[in-house]
Design a protein around this motif. Structure first.
Motif, PDB file in Angstrom:
ATOM      1  N   PHE A   1       0.831  -1.201   0.000  1.00 48.85           N
ATOM      2  CA  PHE A   1       0.000   0.000   0.000  1.00 48.85           C
ATOM      3  C   PHE A   1       0.872   1.260   0.000  1.00 48.85           C
ATOM      4  O   PHE A   1       0.558   2.238  -0.699  1.00 48.85           O
TER       5      PHE A   1
ATOM      6  N   LEU B   1       2.141   1.714  -3.528  1.00 50.64           N
ATOM      7  CA  LEU B   1       1.121   2.191  -4.454  1.00 50.64           C
ATOM      8  C   LEU B   1       0.795   3.657  -4.210  1.00 50.64           C
ATOM      9  O   LEU B   1       0.526   4.411  -5.155  1.00 50.64           O
ATOM     10  N   LEU B   2       0.808   4.094  -2.951  1.00 45.49           N
ATOM     11  CA  LEU B   2       0.588   5.515  -2.653  1.00 45.49           C
ATOM     12  C   LEU B   2       1.727   6.368  -3.201  1.00 45.49           C
ATOM     13  O   LEU B   2       1.496   7.442  -3.765  1.00 45.49           O
TER      14      LEU B   2
ATOM     15  N   GLY C   1       4.064   5.487  -5.582  1.00 43.96           N
ATOM     16  CA  GLY C   1       4.359   5.372  -6.999  1.00 43.96           C
ATOM     17  C   GLY C   1       5.852   5.230  -7.232  1.00 43.96           C
ATOM     18  O   GLY C   1       6.656   5.164  -6.294  1.00 43.96           O
TER      19      GLY C   1
ATOM     20  N   GLU D   1       4.132   7.071 -11.644  1.00 44.94           N
ATOM     21  CA  GLU D   1       3.099   6.063 -11.853  1.00 44.94           C
ATOM     22  C   GLU D   1       2.662   5.527 -10.489  1.00 44.94           C
ATOM     23  O   GLU D   1       3.386   4.780  -9.841  1.00 44.94           O
ATOM     24  N   GLY D   2       1.480   5.924 -10.052  1.00 49.21           N
ATOM     25  CA  GLY D   2       0.944   5.515  -8.767  1.00 49.21           C
ATOM     26  C   GLY D   2      -0.538   5.812  -8.693  1.00 49.21           C
ATOM     27  O   GLY D   2      -1.142   6.299  -9.654  1.00 49.21           O
ATOM     28  N   ILE D   3      -1.157   5.518  -7.542  1.00 42.63           N
ATOM     29  CA  ILE D   3      -2.592   5.729  -7.406  1.00 42.63           C
ATOM     30  C   ILE D   3      -2.909   7.140  -6.914  1.00 42.63           C
ATOM     31  O   ILE D   3      -4.081   7.528  -6.875  1.00 42.63           O
ATOM     32  N   THR D   4      -1.905   7.898  -6.520  1.00 40.59           N
ATOM     33  CA  THR D   4      -2.110   9.276  -6.073  1.00 40.59           C
ATOM     34  C   THR D   4      -1.213  10.206  -6.885  1.00 40.59           C
ATOM     35  O   THR D   4      -0.104   9.820  -7.293  1.00 40.59           O
TER      36      THR D   4
ATOM     37  N   GLN E   1       2.841  -5.131  -8.634  1.00 35.23           N
ATOM     38  CA  GLN E   1       3.231  -3.784  -9.045  1.00 35.23           C
ATOM     39  C   GLN E   1       3.349  -3.683 -10.563  1.00 35.23           C
ATOM     40  O   GLN E   1       2.938  -2.681 -11.166  1.00 35.23           O
TER      41      GLN E   1
ATOM     42  N   PHE F   1      -0.153  -3.497 -11.947  1.00 32.53           N
ATOM     43  CA  PHE F   1      -0.776  -2.207 -11.673  1.00 32.53           C
ATOM     44  C   PHE F   1      -0.243  -1.127 -12.607  1.00 32.53           C
ATOM     45  O   PHE F   1      -0.974  -0.204 -12.994  1.00 32.53           O
ATOM     46  N   LEU F   2       1.015  -1.217 -12.974  1.00 32.74           N
ATOM     47  CA  LEU F   2       1.642  -0.196 -13.805  1.00 32.74           C
ATOM     48  C   LEU F   2       1.453  -0.456 -15.296  1.00 32.74           C
ATOM     49  O   LEU F   2       2.113   0.171 -16.119  1.00 32.74           O
TER      50      LEU F   2
END
Length: 450
Positions: free
Chosen positions: A241, A244-245, A247, A252-255, A368, A371-372
């Motif tokens: 997590f 991902l926050l 990046g 490249e990330g979720i925020t 990861q 996700f990317l």
């Protein structure tokens, strides 16, 4: 009319004929890698090169599974040299292949109840719990160092450390082999003196099926430390997590965090107290005497007698293995396995525990990549399935050999073979990269992390 050969570039004109040939070969491999990685010729993904790479990865996975190491040090060179893919694509494929192989290892080790060890699993969950936070932290630090360090330094560090680890592993394997030979000789002598103990009694503690009987499996299910499994999953989710926050350094990330900005480095630094808190909490738990595994009589007894300072050796080893794994771009299993053998952990426990830890680190990398927006996911899943089957085959063969000959040192030798091959392949591959950077005149010094 045959095409005219292209004229030499200014760089090639200053080189010797042999160097020019090497340069052109490297350029051809790079061009082939770019075409494959960008999707050019989609049908080529299932061509002869990919079949050959799949066969070699099958062999590599079957050997690696015996020692509990991921095999990334073999998969990356195989995919790069044989299949002609670029390093980034090879690394993403390697994450999936290591995940497939580690799933087979973990499932077999969790489902196996060994009667001669009181029906307990080979996985030492205490070592895994102590090591996992530090290993994940070390991987993040190692990735940053990989960006900053020049290629020639990474190659030298990899060659030196892995050569040292390989020599220590083979030395441990030879010592285990001699010890097993002595034990077999003493058992043979005791059998002659006892005049009549049946062979079934003496071998019943060794010759057990890989997955055990149905009664043993039912018994093993109740012995699984679900609390410790849950804590390991919680650690995995926490670090995943945070990543991902944050990046990556390309944003490249979720925020929408600025790459390499203040928020980026704050989230990166947050992994340090996160690993410390998890490690301290695990050390303070008072139930470490429950659900122990094979090495309870060896390592864990020493941990209880010496105290907390002795327990810290596992997080420190995991931190070092994670950092080196991040720097070299491979999993930490191949690096922590010789360290566990060095401190006296049994070979069976080392293999099972390393495969358990590699499962979580490899699944994080694979997640990861997905996700990317990773390309060729279908092909990566096929390779993962191939490695899953190969890992099962390797486990069965090695377990049968151990049962037949009573030599757990075969696991140590399997690790040594993987490490020796990885040393040769990865060092050669790195040396070619260094040579390519040199002849192209690229900067070969230290770089900024962003």
């Amino acid at each position: 009319m045959p095409p005219m050969p292209r004229p030499p570039t200014p760089t090639e004109s200053r080189l010797t004929p042999a160097a020019t040939t090497t340069t052109r070969a490297i350029v051809q491999v790079s061009e082939k890698s770019k075409r494959w990685a960008t999707g050019g010729g989609r049908g080529a993904c299932v061509g002869d090169l990919q079949r050959r790479a799949g066969f070699l990865c099958f062999i590599a996975a079957s050997i690696s599974s015996a020692g509990g190491v991921g095999g990334g040090g073999l998969f990356i060179p195989i995919m790069t040299i044989t299949a002609g893919v670029d390093l980034k694509t090879a690394s993403s494929f390697s994450a999936f292949m290591v995940t497939g192989a580690s799933i087979a290892n973990v499932v077999c080790n969790l489902a196996s109840a060994i009667p001669r060890f009181a029906g307990k699993s080979l996985i030492d969950f205490d070592i895994a719990l102590l090591s996992q936070p530090s290993m994940l932290l070390g991987v993040s630090v190692g990735v940053i160092c990989n960006v900053m360090f020049p290629e020639w330094l990474v190659t030298i560090l990899f060659a030196v450390f892995l050569a040292w680890s390989t020599s220590k592993t083979w030395r441990n394997g030879v010592m285990c082999w001699k010890l097993e030979t002595e034990v077999k000789r003493l058992r043979k002598g005791c059998g002659e003196l006892e005049n009549g103990l049946s062979e079934d009694v003496k071998l019943s503690s060794i010759k057990e099926p890989l997955l055990g009987s149905d009664h043993q499996l039912r018994k093993c299910q109740y012995r699984l430390p679900w609390m410790k499994l849950g804590v390991v999953v919680l650690i995995w989710c926490s670090f995943c997590f945070v990543y991902l926050l944050r990046g990556n350094r390309y944003g490249e990330g979720i925020t929408p965090i600025e790459p390499c900005g203040v928020g980026y480095w704050l989230l990166s630094s947050f992994q340090i107290p996160l690993a410390i808190v998890y490690t301290a909490w695990i050390l303070c738990r008072k139930d470490s005497s429950q659900n122990q595994n094979l090495n309870q009589k060896n390592v864990m007894e020493n941990l209880t007698q010496v105290g907390q300072s002795k327990k810290l050796i596992f997080p420190l080893m995991a931190l070092l293995a994670g950092m080196l794994g991040g720097v070299f771009g491979i999993g930490g299993g191949m690096l922590i396995s010789p360290l566990l053998l060095q401190v006296g952990v049994a070979p069976e426990v080392t293999a099972a525990t390393c495969s358990f830890m590699v499962f979580f680190s490899s699944t994080m990398s694979a997640f990861q990549y997905l996700f990317l927006g990773m390309e060729h996911t279908d092909v990566a899943l096929i390779f993962a399935a191939v490695c899953f089957v190969a890992s099962l085959l390797g486990l069965v063969v090695v377990q049968k050999a151990i049962q037949e000959y009573g030599r757990a040192s075969l696991i140590v030798f399997s690790v040594g073979i993987v490490m020796a091959l990885s040393t040769v392949l990865m060092t050669t591959f790195g040396a070619l990269d260094v040579w390519r950077d040199y002849i192209s005149g690229e900067y070969m010094g230290f770089k900024r992390p962003c």
